[in-house]
Write an enzyme that holds these catalytic residues in place. Structure first.
Site, PDB file in Angstrom:
ATOM      1  N   ASN A  93      21.080  69.693 -11.731  1.00  0.00           N
ATOM      2  CA  ASN A  93      20.763  69.380 -10.341  1.00  0.00           C
ATOM      3  C   ASN A  93      19.584  68.423 -10.213  1.00  0.00           C
ATOM      4  O   ASN A  93      19.187  68.075  -9.130  1.00  0.00           O
ATOM      5  CB  ASN A  93      20.470  70.653  -9.553  1.00  0.00           C
ATOM      6  N   HIS A  94      19.013  67.987 -11.326  1.00  0.00           N
ATOM      7  CA  HIS A  94      17.907  67.036 -11.286  1.00  0.00           C
ATOM      8  C   HIS A  94      18.470  65.610 -11.336  1.00  0.00           C
ATOM      9  O   HIS A  94      19.349  65.309 -12.125  1.00  0.00           O
ATOM     10  CB  HIS A  94      16.959  67.259 -12.470  1.00  0.00           C
ATOM     11  N   HIS A  95      17.951  64.768 -10.509  1.00  0.00           N
ATOM     12  CA  HIS A  95      18.406  63.375 -10.463  1.00  0.00           C
ATOM     13  C   HIS A  95      17.657  62.569 -11.522  1.00  0.00           C
ATOM     14  O   HIS A  95      16.446  62.383 -11.407  1.00  0.00           O
ATOM     15  CB  HIS A  95      18.163  62.787  -9.067  1.00  0.00           C
ATOM     16  N   ALA A 101      11.301  65.745 -10.939  1.00  0.00           N
ATOM     17  CA  ALA A 101      12.348  66.635 -11.438  1.00  0.00           C
ATOM     18  C   ALA A 101      12.586  67.788 -10.463  1.00  0.00           C
ATOM     19  O   ALA A 101      13.326  68.712 -10.761  1.00  0.00           O
ATOM     20  CB  ALA A 101      11.962  67.197 -12.813  1.00  0.00           C
TER      21      ALA A 101
END
Length: 106
Positions: A93-95, A101
């Site tokens: 779910n981290h871009h 983060a």
């Protein structure tokens, strides 16, 4: 305080008999011993993995945020010792193109 689920260091449990998280797939004859940590496999060994009873009661990241959920796949005849920690990726779910983060929902 956790109840000791194991009575001796040589006692093991087949993971298929103790895993309840639907996102953990376990092959036949894989086993675990949690004697020294006094914890279950899912609470003591697998970290940052949504899908246990407690996290499912808190929120549903797939429905609420559209996250792709991590799956842990353990093959056949795997031995996992007490003290082992499996760190999951946090459901991706981290871009990676952002400087933060932080898991922003949108």
């Amino acid at each position: 305080m956790h109840q000791n689920l194991y009575h001796h260091w040589s006692e093991t449990k087949y993971l298929k008999d103790i895993v309840t998280n639907p996102l953990i797939e376990v092959g036949d004859y894989s086993y675990f011993s949690g004697y020294y940590d006094h914890q279950s496999f899912e609470d003591g060994c697998v970290r940052y993995h949504w899908g246990d009873d407690h996290s499912r009661a808190l929120f549903d990241p797939q429905a609420e945020f559209g996250w792709q959920l991590d799956r842990l796949i353990i093959g056949r005849y795997v031995c996992i010792a007490s003290g082992v920690v499996i760190l999951m990726g946090g459901n991706h779910n981290h871009h990676p193109d952002w400087i933060s983060a932080y898991p922003f929902p949108e």
